[in-house]
Design a protein around this motif. Structure first.
Motif, PDB file in Angstrom:
ATOM      1  N   VAL A 108       0.863  -1.184   0.000  1.00 52.67           N
ATOM      2  CA  VAL A 108       0.000   0.000   0.000  1.00 52.67           C
ATOM      3  C   VAL A 108       0.897   1.231   0.000  1.00 52.67           C
ATOM      4  O   VAL A 108       1.866   1.303   0.766  1.00 52.67           O
ATOM      5  N   LEU A 109       0.582   2.198  -0.863  1.00 52.69           N
ATOM      6  CA  LEU A 109       1.385   3.415  -0.965  1.00 52.69           C
ATOM      7  C   LEU A 109       0.565   4.633  -0.565  1.00 52.69           C
ATOM      8  O   LEU A 109      -0.623   4.730  -0.889  1.00 52.69           O
ATOM      9  N   ASP A 110       1.229   5.555   0.119  1.00 52.42           N
ATOM     10  CA  ASP A 110       0.664   6.876   0.383  1.00 52.42           C
ATOM     11  C   ASP A 110       1.604   7.886  -0.273  1.00 52.42           C
ATOM     12  O   ASP A 110       2.561   8.360   0.354  1.00 52.42           O
ATOM     13  N   PRO A 111       1.376   8.211  -1.560  1.00 55.15           N
ATOM     14  CA  PRO A 111       2.310   9.079  -2.288  1.00 55.15           C
ATOM     15  C   PRO A 111       2.491  10.455  -1.656  1.00 55.15           C
ATOM     16  O   PRO A 111       3.585  11.020  -1.711  1.00 55.15           O
ATOM     17  N   LYS A 112       1.434  11.000  -1.072  1.00 54.10           N
ATOM     18  CA  LYS A 112       1.550  12.342  -0.496  1.00 54.10           C
ATOM     19  C   LYS A 112       2.523  12.360   0.681  1.00 54.10           C
ATOM     20  O   LYS A 112       3.252  13.328   0.882  1.00 54.10           O
ATOM     21  N   LYS A 113       2.538  11.284   1.461  1.00 51.86           N
ATOM     22  CA  LYS A 113       3.453  11.201   2.602  1.00 51.86           C
ATOM     23  C   LYS A 113       4.751  10.479   2.250  1.00 51.86           C
ATOM     24  O   LYS A 113       5.634  10.335   3.097  1.00 51.86           O
ATOM     25  N   LYS A 114       4.848   9.987   1.007  1.00 49.81           N
ATOM     26  CA  LYS A 114       6.021   9.258   0.532  1.00 49.81           C
ATOM     27  C   LYS A 114       6.319   8.052   1.426  1.00 49.81           C
ATOM     28  O   LYS A 114       7.450   7.827   1.854  1.00 49.81           O
ATOM     29  N   LEU A 115       5.257   7.275   1.694  1.00 47.10           N
ATOM     30  CA  LEU A 115       5.381   6.090   2.538  1.00 47.10           C
ATOM     31  C   LEU A 115       4.802   4.874   1.823  1.00 47.10           C
ATOM     32  O   LEU A 115       3.913   5.002   0.979  1.00 47.10           O
ATOM     33  N   TYR A 116       5.338   3.697   2.172  1.00 42.03           N
ATOM     34  CA  TYR A 116       4.720   2.455   1.718  1.00 42.03           C
ATOM     35  C   TYR A 116       4.564   1.521   2.915  1.00 42.03           C
ATOM     36  O   TYR A 116       5.293   1.607   3.916  1.00 42.03           O
ATOM     37  N   PHE A 117       3.570   0.627   2.802  1.00 40.85           N
ATOM     38  CA  PHE A 117       3.237  -0.285   3.895  1.00 40.85           C
ATOM     39  C   PHE A 117       3.172  -1.710   3.344  1.00 40.85           C
ATOM     40  O   PHE A 117       2.519  -1.958   2.329  1.00 40.85           O
ATOM     41  N   LYS A 118       3.839  -2.630   4.033  1.00 43.46           N
ATOM     42  CA  LYS A 118       3.861  -4.028   3.594  1.00 43.46           C
ATOM     43  C   LYS A 118       3.033  -4.927   4.500  1.00 43.46           C
ATOM     44  O   LYS A 118       2.809  -6.095   4.182  1.00 43.46           O
ATOM     45  N   GLU A 119       2.579  -4.373   5.632  1.00 50.80           N
ATOM     46  CA  GLU A 119       1.803  -5.170   6.584  1.00 50.80           C
ATOM     47  C   GLU A 119       0.557  -4.411   7.005  1.00 50.80           C
ATOM     48  O   GLU A 119       0.559  -3.180   7.099  1.00 50.80           O
ATOM     49  N   GLY A 120      -0.524  -5.168   7.270  1.00 46.64           N
ATOM     50  CA  GLY A 120      -1.784  -4.573   7.673  1.00 46.64           C
ATOM     51  C   GLY A 120      -1.866  -4.341   9.169  1.00 46.64           C
ATOM     52  O   GLY A 120      -0.870  -4.437   9.900  1.00 46.64           O
ATOM     53  N   LEU A 121      -3.073  -4.037   9.641  1.00 48.66           N
ATOM     54  CA  LEU A 121      -3.286  -3.768  11.061  1.00 48.66           C
ATOM     55  C   LEU A 121      -2.990  -4.993  11.915  1.00 48.66           C
ATOM     56  O   LEU A 121      -2.655  -4.869  13.099  1.00 48.66           O
ATOM     57  N   ASN A 122      -3.102  -6.188  11.307  1.00 49.73           N
ATOM     58  CA  ASN A 122      -2.848  -7.428  12.043  1.00 49.73           C
ATOM     59  C   ASN A 122      -1.375  -7.832  12.025  1.00 49.73           C
ATOM     60  O   ASN A 122      -1.006  -8.884  12.545  1.00 49.73           O
ATOM     61  N   GLY A 123      -0.530  -7.004  11.412  1.00 45.26           N
ATOM     62  CA  GLY A 123       0.897  -7.292  11.371  1.00 45.26           C
ATOM     63  C   GLY A 123       1.299  -8.294  10.315  1.00 45.26           C
ATOM     64  O   GLY A 123       2.465  -8.691  10.245  1.00 45.26           O
ATOM     65  N   GLU A 124       0.364  -8.708   9.478  1.00 40.14           N
ATOM     66  CA  GLU A 124       0.658  -9.679   8.430  1.00 40.14           C
ATOM     67  C   GLU A 124       0.702  -9.002   7.064  1.00 40.14           C
ATOM     68  O   GLU A 124       0.109  -7.945   6.857  1.00 40.14           O
ATOM     69  N   GLY A 125       1.404  -9.645   6.136  1.00 41.64           N
ATOM     70  CA  GLY A 125       1.502  -9.099   4.792  1.00 41.64           C
ATOM     71  C   GLY A 125       0.176  -9.149   4.053  1.00 41.64           C
ATOM     72  O   GLY A 125      -0.710  -9.954   4.380  1.00 41.64           O
ATOM     73  N   PHE A 126       0.034  -8.287   3.047  1.00 41.24           N
ATOM     74  CA  PHE A 126      -1.206  -8.230   2.272  1.00 41.24           C
ATOM     75  C   PHE A 126      -1.232  -9.350   1.228  1.00 41.24           C
ATOM     76  O   PHE A 126      -0.208  -9.676   0.615  1.00 41.24           O
TER      77      PHE A 126
END
Length: 508
Positions: free
Chosen positions: A405-423
């Motif tokens: 998951v990418l948040d281009p405005k904040k220049k961040l990416y996420f590889k894990e969800g709220l449960n700590g597991e990968g998407f």
């Protein structure tokens, strides 16, 4: 001596000023205006002398592009159809417009004539004022932002000139801005990469991201200078639904005012096909039947239909939020728009170009669930872009497929969800929850560190172009081998031997 130089300077200035426009008689008008583009002032007084001189001075550079200025003194000439000061505008021998010179509005009208005159060259744009006039004009302009040292710009140059020549009789002109010397213009236009090709049309700016080939340019120009929407009947519904995404405006047969939908259509005419209809069959078949007027965004063969039957003031933002297809396949022409845009991105990293059925189903589920949050579902061939994906998202080719998951405005990416597991595509609920609560996720920056050393950059380049570099090195080695084993002194068949001078040089 100084006095003489000053006198010569003044004379030269007056001479140059006098050349801004040409004094003509009626017979010369017929001869001169047979070619190129002419703006000629017909007057019997000197009331407009200073204004006409100033105006023609401002555009004197355009003479090299075939735009000329003249003046006819109607006290000396028998000017036909003359009753007051007027400008007559000629293009390739034809009188195309007559403008009342006694009204203060004549300058913008003449500027429009100049900017819309078909010219068979790419015109250098050297100041912001000229670009501003182009952007505010009703003319269409295709402008290249480049730099002399840019390799891709050099490759584009001959294609661009050919396009300018082929478009000489079309409703657009071509221009170019040298970002090395005109940095203020390029900064004002937010030019990030070179070359950047921008199309200015009807008050809007579009960035061209297609192939830099003549046929591709011609197809794009034809599309961008054509109508903003297509009026259709029921027979066209199958074609409409076959598009990855399309917009249909349905209105009452009595409602013939299409200005509002045209404004919306123009904003997205480079990407979003817009269809307009008053056909009752289409009205009945599409979602929201009976509510007129309304917009219907159609995706995936009609399986996804979003409706806006609100006031026209809401249309532009609504279209901007719904214009993306279910899955956008990323390539060089659209990657920046998505990866550096304003919307959250669910990015699926695969080993090929085929749209993944599971990821498509996830996107369809998101659309069908009616979430208001704007999210772009995009897919990238991570095998082809392996170095980029590894460097930015820390995903190895052996770990494909992957989902981030990418948040281009904040220049961040996420590889894990709220449960700590990968998407994964098999657990869309976890992905949807993460998209709605990115502020609760642990993110990592997508910014490549600025402190990357030259050695690291070289290694990255080698990683991206390893095969090409290997082939080039093998080719160079073969050439060196051939030269060393075949070079002979002129007129002999003996191999080259060290000379005495060579021995002395080695010893020294």
């Amino acid at each position: 001596m100084v006095s003489r130089l000053w006198t010569l300077s003044v004379c030269f200035s007056l001479f140059a000023k006098a050349l801004a426009f040409i004094s003509l008689n009626e017979s010369q008008v017929k001869t001169k205006t047979a070619n190129n583009h002419w703006l000629i002032l017909y007057t019997a007084t000197n009331d407009l002398a200073d204004q006409w001189q100033s105006f023609s001075d401002n555009y004197s550079d355009w003479q090299s592009f075939g735009v000329y200025f003249g003046q006819v003194d109607c006290n000396k000439e028998a000017c036909p159809d003359f009753d007051q000061a007027q400008f007559r505008l000629f293009s390739e021998g034809a009188l195309v417009n007559t403008v009342d010179a006694t009204k203060n509005s004549w300058q913008p009208v003449l500027e429009q004539h100049i900017l819309s005159s078909p010219i068979s060259r790419s015109i250098p744009i050297n100041d912001l004022d000229t670009l501003t006039r182009i952007k505010e004009s009703t003319s269409s302009w295709f402008i290249k932002f480049y730099a002399p040292w840019c390799g891709h710009c050099k490759n584009l140059a001959p294609v661009w000139e050919n396009l300018a020549m082929e478009q000489a009789s079309s409703p657009i002109n071509l221009g170019e801005v040298n970002c090395e010397t005109q940095r203020d213009i390029c900064a004002a236009e937010n030019v990030g990469g070179l070359p950047t090709l921008a199309f200015y049309n009807r008050g809007h700016r579009f960035v061209y991201n297609g192939k830099r080939e003549l046929d591709s340019f011609k197809t794009y120009v034809k599309k961008m200078t054509g109508p903003a929407f297509e009026v259709v009947s029921y027979d066209a519904l199958a074609k409409i639904q076959a598009e990855p995404v399309s917009l249909v405006y349905i209105h009452s047969p009595k409602d013939t005012n299409l200005e509002a939908i045209e404004q919306v259509a123009v904003q997205g005419m480079d990407k979003l096909p817009v269809y307009v209809t008053a056909d009752k069959k289409i009205d009945k078949e599409l979602k929201g039947a009976g509510k007129l007027p309304r917009l219907v965004m159609i995706k995936h063969g009609g399986q996804v239909q979003s409706v806006n039957d609100g006031p026209s003031s809401t249309w532009a933002d609504w279209v901007d939020s719904h214009k993306y297809p279910l899955v956008t396949t990323l390539a060089s022409h659209n990657a920046n728009e998505v990866l550096k845009g304003k919307r959250l991105v669910a990015l699926y990293l695969t080993a090929n170009e085929q749209t993944d059925a599971g990821f498509l189903a996830v996107s369809l589920d998101w659309e069908s669930s009616g979430y208001d949050l704007p999210v772009t579902f995009a897919q990238l061939n991570a095998k082809q872009w392996s170095t980029f994906v590894k460097r930015v998202y820390n995903v190895d080719a052996k770990d494909l497929p992957g989902l981030v998951v990418l948040d281009p405005k904040k220049k961040l990416y996420f590889k894990e969800g709220l449960n700590g597991e990968g998407f994964t595509t098999t657990q869309p609920e976890a992905l949807f929850a993460a998209l709605q609560h990115t502020d609760e996720l642990h993110g990592q920056t997508t910014d490549v560190p600025r402190g990357v050393s030259i050695v690291q950059k070289i290694l990255v380049f080698v990683g991206d172009h390893g095969l090409k570099i290997t082939l080039v090195m093998l080719g160079l080695s073969a050439i060196v081998f051939y030269i060393n084993h075949t070079r002979q002194p002129q007129g002999t068949n003996m191999p080259i031997q060290p000379t005495e001078d060579d021995d002395h040089e080695k010893k020294d």
